[in-house]
Design a protein around this motif. Structure first.
Motif, mmCIF file in Angstrom:
data_model
loop_
_atom_site.group_PDB
_atom_site.id
_atom_site.type_symbol
_atom_site.label_atom_id
_atom_site.label_comp_id
_atom_site.label_asym_id
_atom_site.label_seq_id
_atom_site.Cartn_x
_atom_site.Cartn_y
_atom_site.Cartn_z
ATOM 1 N N VAL A 63 5.497 -2.223 -8.842
ATOM 2 C CA VAL A 63 5.784 -3.256 -7.848
ATOM 3 C C VAL A 63 6.297 -4.497 -8.573
ATOM 4 O O VAL A 63 5.687 -4.965 -9.537
ATOM 5 N N ALA A 98 0.832 -1.206 0.000
ATOM 6 C CA ALA A 98 0.000 0.000 0.000
ATOM 7 C C ALA A 98 0.867 1.257 0.000
ATOM 8 O O ALA A 98 0.544 2.247 -0.666
ATOM 9 N N GLU A 155 2.169 1.793 -3.480
ATOM 10 C CA GLU A 155 1.095 2.299 -4.322
ATOM 11 C C GLU A 155 0.816 3.767 -4.052
ATOM 12 O O GLU A 155 0.517 4.523 -4.964
ATOM 13 N N SER A 156 0.918 4.182 -2.796
ATOM 14 C CA SER A 156 0.620 5.570 -2.463
ATOM 15 C C SER A 156 1.617 6.533 -3.105
ATOM 16 O O SER A 156 1.331 7.711 -3.258
ATOM 17 N N ARG A 168 3.957 -5.238 -11.676
ATOM 18 C CA ARG A 168 2.708 -4.491 -11.806
ATOM 19 C C ARG A 168 3.116 -3.048 -12.029
ATOM 20 O O ARG A 168 3.791 -2.437 -11.192
ATOM 21 N N ALA A 175 3.282 1.008 -12.371
ATOM 22 C CA ALA A 175 2.851 2.056 -11.449
ATOM 23 C C ALA A 175 1.398 2.396 -11.748
ATOM 24 O O ALA A 175 0.970 2.417 -12.896
ATOM 25 N N ARG A 176 0.661 2.593 -10.698
ATOM 26 C CA ARG A 176 -0.750 2.959 -10.861
ATOM 27 C C ARG A 176 -0.881 4.474 -10.771
ATOM 28 O O ARG A 176 -0.209 5.112 -9.961
ATOM 29 N N GLY A 234 2.804 5.837 -6.182
ATOM 30 C CA GLY A 234 2.690 5.605 -7.619
ATOM 31 C C GLY A 234 3.837 4.785 -8.175
ATOM 32 O O GLY A 234 4.184 4.900 -9.350
#
Length: 75
Positions: A30, A21, A24-25, A68, A70-71, A27
């Motif tokens: 992973v 998490a 992800e925070s 995965r 970067a979101r 960006g």
């Protein structure tokens, strides 16, 4: 780097999820590795895709490298 040692998997899963998490925070992409083919389906469901595989010599083990991207952060 997040590492899961099999004997401690259940106990440390929460810590790993918190670390994920945090990545992800920011960006960040992973990356993970697993040697169990069955895990690749689980991780694919979470947005990872296999970027490489390699056979570990003299072991019969295949290592799967997964990423995965970067979101995008919603602000």
């Amino acid at each position: 780097i997040i590492v899961q040692d099999a004997p401690h998997l259940r106990r440390e899963l929460g810590v790993s999820l918190l670390a994920l998490a945090a990545l992800e925070s920011h960006g960040a992409p992973v990356y993970l590795e697993t040697h169990k083919a069955v895990n690749t389906r689980i991780y694919a469901h979470l947005g990872f895709h296999t970027v490489d595989t390699c056979a570990i010599p003299d072991t019969g083990i295949t290592q799967y490298a997964m990423l995965r991207p970067a979101r995008r952060l919603l602000r």
